[in-house]
Design an enzyme around this catalytic site. Structure first.
Site, short mmCIF file in Angstrom:
data_model
loop_
_atom_site.label_atom_id
_atom_site.label_comp_id
_atom_site.label_asym_id
_atom_site.label_seq_id
_atom_site.Cartn_x
_atom_site.Cartn_y
_atom_site.Cartn_z
N ARG A 1 0.86 -1.18 0.00
CA ARG A 1 0.00 0.00 0.00
C ARG A 1 0.90 1.24 0.00
O ARG A 1 2.00 1.23 0.56
CB ARG A 1 -0.90 0.02 1.23
N HIS A 2 0.43 2.32 -0.60
CA HIS A 2 1.19 3.56 -0.65
C HIS A 2 1.39 4.14 0.75
O HIS A 2 0.68 3.81 1.71
CB HIS A 2 0.49 4.58 -1.53
N GLY A 3 2.36 5.06 0.85
CA GLY A 3 2.59 5.77 2.10
C GLY A 3 1.51 6.81 2.36
O GLY A 3 0.60 7.02 1.55
N TRP B 1 -3.78 14.46 1.69
CA TRP B 1 -5.10 14.65 1.10
C TRP B 1 -5.54 16.12 1.15
O TRP B 1 -6.39 16.54 0.35
CB TRP B 1 -6.13 13.80 1.84
N ARG C 1 0.44 9.09 -5.42
CA ARG C 1 0.90 8.59 -4.13
C ARG C 1 1.56 7.21 -4.25
O ARG C 1 2.47 6.89 -3.49
CB ARG C 1 -0.24 8.55 -3.12
N GLU D 1 -6.66 3.33 -7.39
CA GLU D 1 -7.73 3.28 -6.40
C GLU D 1 -9.06 3.72 -7.02
O GLU D 1 -9.08 4.34 -8.10
CB GLU D 1 -7.36 4.21 -5.23
#
Length: 227
Positions: A7-9, A13, A55, A81
């Site tokens: 999973r991305h860091g 947002w 990301r 995503e």
């Protein structure tokens, strides 16, 4: 065959109270990516797949810098995503947070429709599963009518996908033979820069995917773990 899902860091947002639809990483997110890259550089991958979201691309950079030049790094749009309304970019962050909060109390059927202006979960699930099956099929790894997998000797030994909580959850559900739910993120809740690992094993004259690890963050310090 081993399939690793990173999973991305931690993403940024919000910037100065303004929402971002395709954010880059925070400083902590970059540190998480660096730690993940250092750990994964010790594994010999045959191919690395990277989501087209910013990301994910930034998360893959520390590992990419450490990879042997012979390792193919492939941009994979199907790993992106679930897509939110592009009009959210530049909107007040508290307004977007309100939309997410109100969405949690929707009915199951409404969850399938996704958020207003964005990709429906039906379309998202179809995109990820069809992309995954096509990717595996390019290695000769195909699923039969019984839900078992053919894994030929020519199949790669280790593949890494750098993606997202939702995407990785759909991949896990599909490979483990689970019926989809519109809240896969909740069934497979993972931390930022965490690792999931699946391995094929022989069974019933064919193969299955088995989950070896999930939301593994042993490469992160305790103060680097975020969800």
């Amino acid at each position: 065959m081993d399939l690793f899902l990173l999973r991305h860091g931690q993403p940024r947002w919000s910037e100065d109270g303004v929402s971002r639809v395709d954010p880059g990483l925070t400083d902590l997110g970059r540190a998480q990516a660096e730690a993940a890259g250092a750990r994964l550089a010790r594994i010999r991958f045959d191919e690395v797949l990277v989501s087209t979201a910013r990301r994910a691309i930034e998360t893959a950079e520390p590992l990419r810098a450490r990879l042997d030049p012979s390792v193919q790094v492939t941009s994979a749009p199907w790993l992106h995503e679930i897509r939110n309304d592009p009009a959210w970019d530049g909107s007040p962050s508290d307004e977007v947070e309100r939309i997410f909060a109100e969405a949690r109390v929707r009915s199951r059927e409404e969850w399938w429709d996704g958020l207003p202006g964005g990709e429906s979960f039906r379309d998202f699930h179809r995109r990820v599963v069809s992309g995954l099956d096509a990717q595996l099929g390019s290695y000769g790894v195909v699923r039969d009518a019984q839900g078992l997998w053919t894994v030929p000797d020519r199949a790669p030994e280790r593949i890494l996908a750098v993606a997202h909580a939702g995407t990785n959850s759909v991949v896990l559900g599909h490979l483990l033979g689970l019926d989809p739910e519109p809240w896969e993120w909740e069934r497979f809740a993972s931390d930022h820069a965490s690792l999931a690992w699946l391995r094929t094993s022989s069974i019933a004259g064919s193969h299955i995917f088995g989950l070896q690890r999930f939301s593994d963050v042993e490469h992160l310090a305790s103060d680097q773990i975020t969800a």
